[in-house]
Design a protein around this motif. Structure first.
Motif, PDB file in Angstrom:
ATOM      1  N   ILE A 187       0.849  -1.180   0.000  1.00  0.00           N
ATOM      2  CA  ILE A 187       0.000   0.000   0.000  1.00  0.00           C
ATOM      3  C   ILE A 187       0.890   1.238   0.000  1.00  0.00           C
ATOM      4  O   ILE A 187       1.931   1.271   0.654  1.00  0.00           O
ATOM      5  CB  ILE A 187      -0.968   0.002   1.204  1.00  0.00           C
ATOM      6  N   SER A 188       0.483   2.238  -0.744  1.00  0.00           N
ATOM      7  CA  SER A 188       1.226   3.482  -0.798  1.00  0.00           C
ATOM      8  C   SER A 188       0.263   4.643  -0.988  1.00  0.00           C
ATOM      9  O   SER A 188      -0.883   4.451  -1.414  1.00  0.00           O
ATOM     10  CB  SER A 188       2.261   3.460  -1.932  1.00  0.00           C
ATOM     11  N   ARG A 189       0.713   5.828  -0.658  1.00  0.00           N
ATOM     12  CA  ARG A 189      -0.123   7.005  -0.839  1.00  0.00           C
ATOM     13  C   ARG A 189       0.688   8.124  -1.460  1.00  0.00           C
ATOM     14  O   ARG A 189       1.905   8.214  -1.282  1.00  0.00           O
ATOM     15  CB  ARG A 189      -0.731   7.460   0.493  1.00  0.00           C
ATOM     16  N   ASP A 190       0.001   8.971  -2.191  1.00  0.00           N
ATOM     17  CA  ASP A 190       0.602  10.146  -2.797  1.00  0.00           C
ATOM     18  C   ASP A 190      -0.251  11.327  -2.377  1.00  0.00           C
ATOM     19  O   ASP A 190      -1.317  11.571  -2.943  1.00  0.00           O
ATOM     20  CB  ASP A 190       0.670  10.010  -4.314  1.00  0.00           C
ATOM     21  N   ASN A 191       0.208  12.044  -1.374  1.00  0.00           N
ATOM     22  CA  ASN A 191      -0.590  13.151  -0.843  1.00  0.00           C
ATOM     23  C   ASN A 191      -0.716  14.311  -1.826  1.00  0.00           C
ATOM     24  O   ASN A 191      -1.665  15.091  -1.738  1.00  0.00           O
ATOM     25  CB  ASN A 191       0.014  13.636   0.475  1.00  0.00           C
ATOM     26  N   ALA A 192       0.228  14.423  -2.746  1.00  0.00           N
ATOM     27  CA  ALA A 192       0.145  15.472  -3.752  1.00  0.00           C
ATOM     28  C   ALA A 192      -0.950  15.193  -4.768  1.00  0.00           C
ATOM     29  O   ALA A 192      -1.518  16.121  -5.351  1.00  0.00           O
ATOM     30  CB  ALA A 192       1.487  15.643  -4.454  1.00  0.00           C
ATOM     31  N   LYS A 193      -1.253  13.909  -4.995  1.00  0.00           N
ATOM     32  CA  LYS A 193      -2.271  13.510  -5.963  1.00  0.00           C
ATOM     33  C   LYS A 193      -3.567  13.045  -5.313  1.00  0.00           C
ATOM     34  O   LYS A 193      -4.521  12.716  -6.017  1.00  0.00           O
ATOM     35  CB  LYS A 193      -1.728  12.402  -6.861  1.00  0.00           C
ATOM     36  N   ASN A 194      -3.599  13.004  -3.992  1.00  0.00           N
ATOM     37  CA  ASN A 194      -4.776  12.534  -3.254  1.00  0.00           C
ATOM     38  C   ASN A 194      -5.172  11.118  -3.662  1.00  0.00           C
ATOM     39  O   ASN A 194      -6.344  10.818  -3.908  1.00  0.00           O
ATOM     40  CB  ASN A 194      -5.965  13.477  -3.441  1.00  0.00           C
TER      41      ASN A 194
END
Length: 117
Positions: free
Chosen positions: A70-77
């Motif tokens: 699992i990963s997240r990209d806070n810049a891309k929401n």
């Protein structure tokens, strides 16, 4: 308020890989949300697959640890679930989940993953 839209589900052969993505929008800043993927197989209870906190800490179900990321990209929401070495028992509807700092849960509509043997 948070709206979640999953994408990337489909049919894959056992041993294959698939990437799910969840796009979030709404009035709550994405970077404050804890994000997770849950799944529900036919006749089974919905279960947590993977989670990532707003601080980036990750947790996985024992059944997927080492195979899923699992990963997240806070810049891309967005939050992704990369699934490798898929097994037929991974077949389920996968749901994106967001949890606010006040423990309010939001859910996507789900995306179906089917792993054939």
């Amino acid at each position: 308020q948070v709206q979640l839209v999953e994408s990337g589900g489909g049919l894959v052969q056992a041993g294959g890989s698939l990437r799910l993505s969840c796009a979030a929008s709404g009035g709550i800043m994405f970077s404050t949300l804890a994000m997770a993927w849950h799944r529900q197989a036919p006749g089974k209870q919905r279960e947590l697959v993977a989670a990532i906190t707003n601080g980036g800490s990750r947790n996985y179900a024992d059944s997927v640890k080492g195979r899923f990321t699992i990963s997240r990209d806070n810049a891309k929401n967005t939050v992704d679930l990369r699934m490798n070495s898929l097994k037929p028992e991974d077949t389920a509807v996968y749901y994106c989940n967001a949890v606010t700092v006040y423990d309010i849960n939001y859910w996507g509509k789900g995306t179906l993953v089917t792993v054939s043997s």
